[in-house]
Every structure is written in C-alpha cells, then in structure tokens.
Design a protein around this motif. Sequence first.
Motif, PDB file in Angstrom:
ATOM      1  N   UNK A 194      14.204  26.542 -24.233  1.00  0.00           N
ATOM      2  CA  UNK A 194      13.268  25.839 -23.472  1.00  0.00           C
ATOM      3  C   UNK A 194      12.278  26.955 -23.684  1.00  0.00           C
ATOM      4  N   UNK A 195      11.215  26.048 -23.727  1.00  0.00           N
ATOM      5  CA  UNK A 195      10.102  27.424 -23.931  1.00  0.00           C
ATOM      6  C   UNK A 195       8.847  26.590 -22.824  1.00  0.00           C
ATOM      7  N   UNK A 219       0.027  27.437 -26.269  1.00  0.00           N
ATOM      8  CA  UNK A 219       0.954  27.292 -26.562  1.00  0.00           C
ATOM      9  C   UNK A 219       1.917  28.078 -27.235  1.00  0.00           C
ATOM     10  N   UNK A 220       1.135  29.488 -26.543  1.00  0.00           N
ATOM     11  CA  UNK A 220       2.106  30.582 -27.221  1.00  0.00           C
ATOM     12  C   UNK A 220       3.283  31.121 -27.619  1.00  0.00           C
ATOM     13  N   UNK A 221       4.388  29.985 -26.373  1.00  0.00           N
ATOM     14  CA  UNK A 221       5.643  30.304 -26.984  1.00  0.00           C
ATOM     15  C   UNK A 221       6.611  28.763 -27.852  1.00  0.00           C
ATOM     16  N   UNK A 222       5.626  28.329 -28.231  1.00  0.00           N
ATOM     17  CA  UNK A 222       6.283  27.866 -29.283  1.00  0.00           C
ATOM     18  C   UNK A 222       6.763  26.251 -28.800  1.00  0.00           C
ATOM     19  N   UNK A 223       6.546  26.085 -27.579  1.00  0.00           N
ATOM     20  CA  UNK A 223       6.787  24.846 -26.734  1.00  0.00           C
ATOM     21  C   UNK A 223       6.624  23.363 -27.684  1.00  0.00           C
ATOM     22  N   UNK A 224       6.054  23.669 -28.732  1.00  0.00           N
ATOM     23  CA  UNK A 224       5.986  21.424 -29.669  1.00  0.00           C
ATOM     24  C   UNK A 224       7.506  22.001 -30.306  1.00  0.00           C
ATOM     25  N   UNK A 225       7.978  22.625 -30.443  1.00  0.00           N
ATOM     26  CA  UNK A 225       9.075  23.229 -31.518  1.00  0.00           C
ATOM     27  C   UNK A 225      10.478  23.539 -31.076  1.00  0.00           C
ATOM     28  N   UNK A 226      10.543  23.727 -29.566  1.00  0.00           N
ATOM     29  CA  UNK A 226      11.943  23.629 -28.463  1.00  0.00           C
ATOM     30  C   UNK A 226      12.188  22.161 -28.106  1.00  0.00           C
ATOM     31  N   UNK A 227      13.424  22.665 -27.801  1.00  0.00           N
ATOM     32  CA  UNK A 227      13.979  21.600 -27.384  1.00  0.00           C
ATOM     33  C   UNK A 227      12.970  21.173 -25.857  1.00  0.00           C
ATOM     34  N   UNK A 235      11.795  18.744 -28.915  1.00  0.00           N
ATOM     35  CA  UNK A 235      11.358  19.811 -30.804  1.00  0.00           C
ATOM     36  C   UNK A 235      12.764  20.891 -30.978  1.00  0.00           C
ATOM     37  N   UNK A 236      12.073  21.579 -32.877  1.00  0.00           N
ATOM     38  CA  UNK A 236      13.054  21.857 -33.221  1.00  0.00           C
ATOM     39  C   UNK A 236      12.852  22.777 -34.533  1.00  0.00           C
ATOM     40  N   UNK A 237      13.303  23.842 -34.278  1.00  0.00           N
ATOM     41  CA  UNK A 237      12.441  24.811 -34.876  1.00  0.00           C
ATOM     42  C   UNK A 237      13.229  25.074 -36.468  1.00  0.00           C
ATOM     43  N   UNK A 238      14.571  24.385 -36.454  1.00  0.00           N
ATOM     44  CA  UNK A 238      15.574  25.153 -37.254  1.00  0.00           C
ATOM     45  C   UNK A 238      15.508  23.979 -38.466  1.00  0.00           C
ATOM     46  N   UNK A 239      16.616  23.946 -39.482  1.00  0.00           N
ATOM     47  CA  UNK A 239      16.889  23.655 -40.890  1.00  0.00           C
ATOM     48  C   UNK A 239      16.183  22.362 -40.730  1.00  0.00           C
ATOM     49  N   UNK A 240      16.026  21.242 -39.973  1.00  0.00           N
ATOM     50  CA  UNK A 240      15.124  20.222 -39.769  1.00  0.00           C
ATOM     51  C   UNK A 240      14.391  20.271 -38.763  1.00  0.00           C
ATOM     52  N   UNK A 241      13.624  20.482 -39.110  1.00  0.00           N
ATOM     53  CA  UNK A 241      12.209  21.145 -38.059  1.00  0.00           C
ATOM     54  C   UNK A 241      11.585  19.755 -37.994  1.00  0.00           C
ATOM     55  N   UNK A 242      11.353  19.465 -36.269  1.00  0.00           N
ATOM     56  CA  UNK A 242      10.073  18.883 -36.397  1.00  0.00           C
ATOM     57  C   UNK A 242      10.078  18.773 -34.765  1.00  0.00           C
ATOM     58  N   UNK A 263      27.783  18.771 -31.412  1.00  0.00           N
ATOM     59  CA  UNK A 263      26.085  19.453 -32.220  1.00  0.00           C
ATOM     60  C   UNK A 263      25.460  18.654 -32.354  1.00  0.00           C
ATOM     61  N   UNK A 264      25.389  17.462 -31.950  1.00  0.00           N
ATOM     62  CA  UNK A 264      23.286  16.934 -31.827  1.00  0.00           C
ATOM     63  C   UNK A 264      22.273  17.905 -31.222  1.00  0.00           C
ATOM     64  N   UNK A 265      21.681  17.897 -31.594  1.00  0.00           N
ATOM     65  CA  UNK A 265      20.574  18.598 -30.665  1.00  0.00           C
ATOM     66  C   UNK A 265      19.924  17.687 -29.573  1.00  0.00           C
ATOM     67  N   UNK A 266      19.270  18.079 -28.865  1.00  0.00           N
ATOM     68  CA  UNK A 266      18.248  16.751 -27.857  1.00  0.00           C
ATOM     69  C   UNK A 266      17.357  16.524 -29.001  1.00  0.00           C
ATOM     70  N   UNK A 267      16.180  16.798 -29.503  1.00  0.00           N
ATOM     71  CA  UNK A 267      15.901  15.057 -30.214  1.00  0.00           C
ATOM     72  C   UNK A 267      16.059  14.835 -31.434  1.00  0.00           C
ATOM     73  N   UNK A 268      17.970  14.493 -31.721  1.00  0.00           N
ATOM     74  CA  UNK A 268      18.741  13.927 -32.920  1.00  0.00           C
ATOM     75  C   UNK A 268      19.127  12.945 -31.329  1.00  0.00           C
ATOM     76  N   UNK A 269      19.131  12.995 -30.007  1.00  0.00           N
ATOM     77  CA  UNK A 269      19.514  12.027 -29.627  1.00  0.00           C
ATOM     78  C   UNK A 269      19.001  11.338 -29.112  1.00  0.00           C
TER      79      UNK A 269
END
Length: 208
Positions: free
Chosen positions: A115-116, A123-131, A147-154, A186-192
Amino acid sequence: MTDHQAKLPLTPRLPAGLLTPVMLRKLAAIAEKYKGIIKIAGNSIVILGLCPEHRTQALGELGLDTQSLAGKAVRSTAVCAGKPHCPRALQDSTRLGLDLDTKFYGTELPGKLRIGVSGCPNGCSEIFVKDIGLYGTAGGYTIIAGGNSGRKAQAGRIVTERVQPAEVVPSIEKIIAYYQTYGQPGERLGQTIDRLGFEDFVARIGIN
C-alpha cells in the motif's frame, strides 16, 4: 566466522518510515558495532552485512520488530512526507498511512500486498505501482488498485475519487476482503482483478 559464511540484512520495522533522531543514532551505533553498513530503501533503513548471531543480538538491542521481506501478507505502508512537512500536500497522508499500517500490516493474503499513500497527485510514494495506492486531492482521496512494480510491472487503475479520510480505511478493507475471497495462491491483487475483470471487481467491492 569466515568471509564465506552468510551475511544477513536487518530491516527494522518503521511504520510510515518515521523515526526519531535518537532512534537513528541508535541504528548507526548498532551498524558500527557489528560492522554493518546502512542502506536507505524506500520507507525503510536496512543494516547490511551482519552475521546471523549479530543480527539476532542487534535486533534485541534495538528493541524493534523486524520487517519481513517475504511472506504472503500486507507489507509496511509506504508514505510520503505529507502535511505539515510538504507544501504540496493536500491531505494528511502521514496520519492515514499510519492508520492503514496499524490496521492491515501482516494480514495474511493469497500473495504479498503493498500500500502506498501520497498527500497529493505527484504520487511520491509510487502509488500507481502499488497493489493499493492513494493520493490526496482538495476533495479527498483517489483510490487506485492493481499496480505492481515487480517482474510483471503494471500500472494500477483508479477505482474511485473524492473519498473522505474517514472512509478510506473501510474502503481499503473492502478491497482486501475481495482479494482474500477471490485471489488464488501466489496471485497479486492486479492479477486477480485482471482474471475476473475490473468491472466485476468494482461491483463486488461496492465503493462509490
């Protein structure tokens, strides 16, 4: 201990990334005592290069909990400086971030969740790439999810706007409940959300 033995990081848990000058001096003294080095990482301070027994001793001397870097749970909330420290802040992101951290940190989920919170649209807490991300406006908070900043960024998508501060925690509670109910292991919120559909997500959480 030889140079070939494992060296471990120590990441004290610092809600909202806040600590006093006294705590900071203590962290520096511990790092010096056990010959570690300090790295600033987002809203955390990490002491690197500790052997396992020194890591355990250092944690006890600090009197702080450690922030786990693994696990399927809600991680520490990332927070910008916010009011009254940033002149651009439109909402008290620090207070909200601490409230969210207190309420949700460590909640078990199908996957990790970050959470950001930012006090303004910068958006200094990078809120668009947080779950789950939030940013303040003059009319309240905008809530972003997926959002997700990992290997499958979105990038996350805006769920709702102009949410009043008192309604933020109940709104986030609905998003987390959705993830607990429908997320696969193992699924991130964005994937769900992608799997079931954004419109279905918005309908099920019932946030206006």
